[in-house]
Motif scaffolding. Structure first.
Motif, PDB file in Angstrom:
ATOM      1  N   MET A   1       0.821  -1.210   0.000  1.00  0.00           N
ATOM      2  CA  MET A   1       0.000   0.000   0.000  1.00  0.00           C
ATOM      3  C   MET A   1       0.855   1.259   0.000  1.00  0.00           C
ATOM      4  N   SER A   2       0.415   2.287  -0.722  1.00  0.00           N
ATOM      5  CA  SER A   2       1.129   3.562  -0.751  1.00  0.00           C
ATOM      6  C   SER A   2       0.877   4.346   0.538  1.00  0.00           C
ATOM      7  N   GLU A   3       1.738   5.310   0.807  1.00  0.00           N
ATOM      8  CA  GLU A   3       1.593   6.128   2.014  1.00  0.00           C
ATOM      9  C   GLU A   3       0.294   6.927   1.988  1.00  0.00           C
TER      10      GLU A   3
ATOM     11  N   ALA B   1      -2.782   6.668   4.584  1.00  0.00           N
ATOM     12  CA  ALA B   1      -3.283   7.838   5.310  1.00  0.00           C
ATOM     13  C   ALA B   1      -4.792   7.983   5.140  1.00  0.00           C
ATOM     14  N   ALA B   2      -5.284   7.654   3.948  1.00  0.00           N
ATOM     15  CA  ALA B   2      -6.723   7.732   3.705  1.00  0.00           C
ATOM     16  C   ALA B   2      -7.464   6.627   4.459  1.00  0.00           C
TER      17      ALA B   2
ATOM     18  N   LEU C   1      -5.741   6.842  -5.107  1.00  0.00           N
ATOM     19  CA  LEU C   1      -5.784   5.930  -3.975  1.00  0.00           C
ATOM     20  C   LEU C   1      -6.147   4.520  -4.408  1.00  0.00           C
ATOM     21  N   ASP C   2      -5.822   3.558  -3.555  1.00  0.00           N
ATOM     22  CA  ASP C   2      -6.312   2.194  -3.722  1.00  0.00           C
ATOM     23  C   ASP C   2      -7.831   2.259  -3.917  1.00  0.00           C
ATOM     24  N   PRO C   3      -8.397   1.588  -4.930  1.00  0.00           N
ATOM     25  CA  PRO C   3      -9.835   1.710  -5.212  1.00  0.00           C
ATOM     26  C   PRO C   3     -10.733   1.363  -4.032  1.00  0.00           C
TER      27      PRO C   3
ATOM     28  N   ASP D   1     -14.972   7.676   0.414  1.00  0.00           N
ATOM     29  CA  ASP D   1     -16.127   8.414  -0.101  1.00  0.00           C
ATOM     30  C   ASP D   1     -17.367   8.150   0.739  1.00  0.00           C
ATOM     31  N   ASP D   2     -17.534   6.902   1.152  1.00  0.00           N
ATOM     32  CA  ASP D   2     -18.694   6.553   1.973  1.00  0.00           C
ATOM     33  C   ASP D   2     -18.608   7.231   3.338  1.00  0.00           C
TER      34      ASP D   2
END
Length: 332
Positions: free
Chosen positions: A217-219, A223-224, A293-295, A302-303
């Motif tokens: 996973m990206s940073e 964070a998200a 972001l990762d989907p 978003d939710d």
């Protein structure tokens, strides 16, 4: 350079010595000065003593004119998630002469950014001679319901501050690098009880974290995801059903500071003054667009944003948002 910085602030096995803590603090400050500018550090950490001296003089004058009975100060806890605008809020609230502001760098109340104990917290509030004591226990946000229910204090309030996920993720990674990613990896590895980030998470939330490939996973995605998990506590702990807790939208605040500060003052019982928000630039705070972001993380974010915004609109209108419990994919 970034790899070297990340190594210096990486999680350390066991407690840190005083020297190690000092080295980490210096490394962070040097990095922030290089990446964000020294002026930003002075502003965020309030290193210029002149505003603080002026505020202290106004507060002393207020105390002389308005003597308070012991134990009458109202505690207000400013909580939520790091890099969500709480520094901006506390800076403005400190301008009110009726207030005492206790940030997380206050050594009398905090130890390494966490409340020392509820006894210390109670003592600090009881000793205050201001009308309202604002406390910012960001790392203890998951305990805010217990703080609100502490016996022996005047009935308190809490402000849960949230910010657009993309803007917050950018700010978090810029300042703290992979810190959220490291925390999520520890939680997934079963070390939740050894990190404040993992305390009081619902089992379904821990399983959700484990369902991701955190090594790849990206940073920014981490964070998200951390933003989703942390803000989910507002619903998991039933804070959305309490009339002593208010949501504060940083983005709404940045778009119309006077209107939002008036709403906040009405909630905590302070008179509004223009100087409380004159330091806030009226702007859209997340104008840089959406991150890649990762989907699955994007869908969860978003939710969660929709839930928070809905609860914020309901509380702004004086309505009670429908409580929700747990955090699972598709309902987070």
């Amino acid at each position: 350079m970034k790899d070297w910085y990340d190594r210096q602030i990486a999680p350390h096995p066991g407690p840190l010595t005083g020297r190690q803590q000092l080295v980490r603090k210096v490394v962070r400050r040097v990095h922030w000065a290089r990446t964000e500018g020294f002026g930003r550090i002075v502003e965020e950490d309030r290193l210029d003593p002149r505003p603080r001296v002026r505020a202290a003089w106004r507060k002393a004058r207020w105390r002389r004119a308005h003597p308070q009975a012991p134990g009458s100060a109202v505690p207000v806890y400013v909580v939520g998630l790091q890099r969500s605008g709480t520094n901006m809020l506390m800076r403005g609230l400190d301008e009110a002469p009726e207030t005492e502001v206790r940030n997380e760098n206050d050594g009398a109340l905090f130890d390494r950014f966490r409340i020392r104990s509820t006894d210390v917290l109670r003592d600090v509030v009881l000793r205050s001679r201001q009308q309202v004591v604002f406390v910012k226990p960001i790392c203890d946000s998951h305990l805010v319901d217990t703080f609100l229910d502490l016996p022996g204090l005047a009935p308190g309030r809490a402000l849960w501050v949230y910010r657009d996920v993309d803007a917050r993720a950018r700010s978090e990674v810029s300042k703290f690098g992979p810190a959220n990613l490291w925390a999520l990896r520890d939680i997934a590895a079963g070390l939740a009880d050894q990190r404040w980030q993992g305390e009081r998470l619902a089992p379904a939330t821990v399983e959700l974290i484990r369902s991701f490939d955190l090594e790849a996973m990206s940073e920014h995605s981490a964070a998200a995801l951390f933003w989703v998990v942390r803000n989910g506590l507002y619903f998991e702990l039933g804070l959305d059903a309490r009339d002593d807790v208010a949501l504060v939208s940083y983005d709404a605040f940045a778009a119309d500071p006077p209107a939002q500060m008036r709403r906040l003052c009405a909630f905590v019982g302070l008179p509004y003054r223009p100087e409380l928000d004159e330091h806030v630039d009226r702007r859209v705070s997340h104008g840089s667009g959406r991150l890649d972001l990762d989907p699955r993380v994007r869908a969860l974010a978003d939710d969660m944003a929709a839930r928070l915004d809905s609860a914020w609109r309901a509380s702004s209108a004086g309505e009670a948002a429908e409580p929700a419990h747990g955090l699972t994919e598709g309902t987070a």
